[in-house]
Design a protein around this motif. Sequence first.
Motif, PDB file in Angstrom:
ATOM      1  N   THR A  21     -27.989   5.717  45.538  1.00  0.00           N
ATOM      2  CA  THR A  21     -27.041   4.968  46.075  1.00  0.00           C
ATOM      3  C   THR A  21     -26.930   6.199  47.116  1.00  0.00           C
ATOM      4  OG1 THR A  21     -25.564   6.006  44.954  1.00  0.00           O
ATOM      5  CG2 THR A  21     -25.681   3.830  44.133  1.00  0.00           C
ATOM      6  N   GLU A  62     -24.061   8.073  47.929  1.00  0.00           N
ATOM      7  CA  GLU A  62     -23.088   8.673  47.330  1.00  0.00           C
ATOM      8  C   GLU A  62     -23.980   9.576  47.030  1.00  0.00           C
ATOM      9  OE1 GLU A  62     -21.054   4.909  48.245  1.00  0.00           O
ATOM     10  OE2 GLU A  62     -22.573   5.239  46.797  1.00  0.00           O
ATOM     11  N   LYS A  63     -25.008   8.654  46.445  1.00  0.00           N
ATOM     12  CA  LYS A  63     -26.112  10.211  44.910  1.00  0.00           C
ATOM     13  C   LYS A  63     -26.669  10.787  46.519  1.00  0.00           C
ATOM     14  CE  LYS A  63     -26.808   8.003  40.446  1.00  0.00           C
ATOM     15  NZ  LYS A  63     -26.533   7.697  39.248  1.00  0.00           N
ATOM     16  N   THR A  76     -31.584   6.459  40.263  1.00  0.00           N
ATOM     17  CA  THR A  76     -31.135   5.545  39.113  1.00  0.00           C
ATOM     18  C   THR A  76     -31.932   5.482  38.505  1.00  0.00           C
ATOM     19  OG1 THR A  76     -32.458   3.512  40.940  1.00  0.00           O
ATOM     20  CG2 THR A  76     -30.218   3.891  41.703  1.00  0.00           C
TER      21      THR A  76
END
Length: 767
Positions: free
Chosen positions: A482, A484-485, A536
């Motif tokens: 993502t 954000e990650k 993920t």
Amino acid sequence: MAELPTKAQLLDWIADNPTQNSKRDIAKAFGVKGAARIDLKRVLKELEAEGHLQKARRHYRDPDKLPPVSVLNILAPDANGDLYAKPLEWHGEGPEPRVLYIPRESDPALGEGDRILGRLTEIRTDDYQYEARLIRRIGHNPIKILGVYRKRTEGGRITPIDKGADREWQVPAGATHGAQDGELVEAEQASPRGKLGLPTARIIERLGDPSAPKAVSLIAIHQHGIPDDFPDKVIEEADQMKPAGLSGREDLRDLPLITIDPSDARDHDDAVYAHADDDPKNEGGHVVWVAIADVAHYVTPGSALDAEARTRGNSTYFPDRVVPMLPDRLSGDLCSLHEGVPRACIAVRMRLNASGQKIGHSFHRGLMRSEASLNYEEVQQALDGAPNDKCGPLLEEVLKPLQAAYLAAAHARDMRQPLDLDIPERRIELTDKGEVKSVNFKERLEAHRLIEEFMVLANVCAGETLTVKRTPLLFRVHEEPTPEKMEALRETAQASGFTLAKGQVLHTSHLNKLLHDSAGSELSELINMATLRSMTQANYSPENFGHFGLALKTYAHFTSPIRRYSDLIVHRGLISAHKWGGGRDKASDGLSPDDIDRLVPTAEHISETERRSMTAERDTTDRYLAAYLSERVGNEFTGRIAGIARFGLFVRLDETGADGLVPIRSLGNEFFHFDKDAQTLMGADSGRVIGLGQRVVARLTEAVPVTGGLMLELLEIEGEKAGGGSGRGSGGRRGGSKPVRRKQGKARASAAAKSKSDRRKVNRKRR
């Protein structure tokens, strides 16, 4: 006045009238009145003392029988979809009776974990002893507790083994299940949720001495609900299996296929062979065979074996045992490609060009015979020029062609740029008694990478074939991280003096550049772990989302059907797609309509069982490491800060890779500001910033094998004395100068300035 009944007459009447067993009912039945009731009471007490009767409240019953109305815990459906129930009021000395739940059409749907009040009817069959009808549902999925029981004057207490548990549970005197002080027990919540005070639990199973070395994995098995006993029907099916013959198969027994596995492997589900391609159009090319055990021949849709394999989802591996997906008759025998034994297989023949790119493949259902069962270490020694007696005869004709094909495939892999993480894998070695002998990091050999590369290629072939043939399957998917990650990883990289480019479509090559830039530096492990955390979770899906980490568009697990249910589904898909054995409509071992209908829930279920096994394996490793280090409490260790939280920080020890907690209260007499985004702690008085990757020296203050918890005291950070942030000379500032007190609002700016300074230090070291 009626004559007082004999003891035999009383027992017979109570057995025949289980719902009318109070003293009043008994007296009325035998016409006992007045003072004779005192004699009746005396006889009943004698029967109770002799063990023939058990008094529950004001009623008498046979202790070796269940009461007609009982509290039952619904178990998971068996292979036939029947629901059995565990009686919670069994006090007999014999084996616990089996109770079959019989639902009415008007009853609500029940599932595993439901608790009911049921009316029982005694039935004498080979499979079960009681049938139960629902009176009412009284609970669902009670909280389970695994812990150590401590006996008190009345009842006792349970101390949970979970590291995160913050409370004990009280056990009433009548709910101890006979547990002894210090025993490991499994219990479930008995009091309403939200009740003030200590919660109440009832013990449902005794598991023995929690300090016994071989109890470590047993704790994880029970804690995570991993099935470790096969039902009788499953064992019966497996025991009836016979080895597959040549009928309907290609004869591959002349191919010198070999298995290469760890030295302690009990099952062998993949074999390999390679040779130069004799097609003049593919000069310099290679042909690689990967043969996989044909588990689908034995585990067919709708069988008890299939239902149990799906329930388990996968095998679970611990240092001292394996909880297998299939019974040993299959996993260790008929489906294991043992040396010199004919075995059924599904093989893929792959053609690689001189650059290692796959230019074609085909699948074959055959009968093979392994030329040799080898281990990684002896294969590596042979490739390095020191073959043993077993590898020597295979070196020129088998091992060197495999190595040549691998080197070509590795070149193509490098061009593809899969994620190149370098995460050392721990290996815990145990003594015969189950005690930890040593903790080492596994060496990654070329022989390991050779097998891994060919397995990846075989999995690609399976996914591509089933996609082209429009056959349903389960893909192994890994979606990209993502935003954000990625931003969190970018901040970690910048704080460490490295760069991860921003504002472009993310490819594994961008992450590999970061990993390669940090390789060889003191921060390499930190960057690798931060990159891994940004990924993920890979999972299974009937839809193809690609595999980001491997940089592949299509990928499906095919190579381990002994230990993964996903691979079994893919094997069935290949059987149906190739119409082996009569085609999809006739072949009993191909994909069934039920398999296809359940692909989505199956994918979700086996993704969850995989995560369950990973957690159980990690918890077991933590407990073994804590046991290993428990004799070294008080010793000092070097390590690196691997995690930051509001309540403290985690240090990964260099020697074992174990993670220990440094509580924030032990860092000094000052307030620490926690910056979640920057992953730092900053002292309000000293201004010291504690961040990821910093080198530390820590003292081990506590090691608890039962929970796997390690507690540390920080002694040094980056060569400077730690602690003492109260302005008394040891607050982490050089020379013990008096710290400057900052207002809380300036904390973040100070942290940023400190981070910038730390980056300059790192850059100087790198140059």
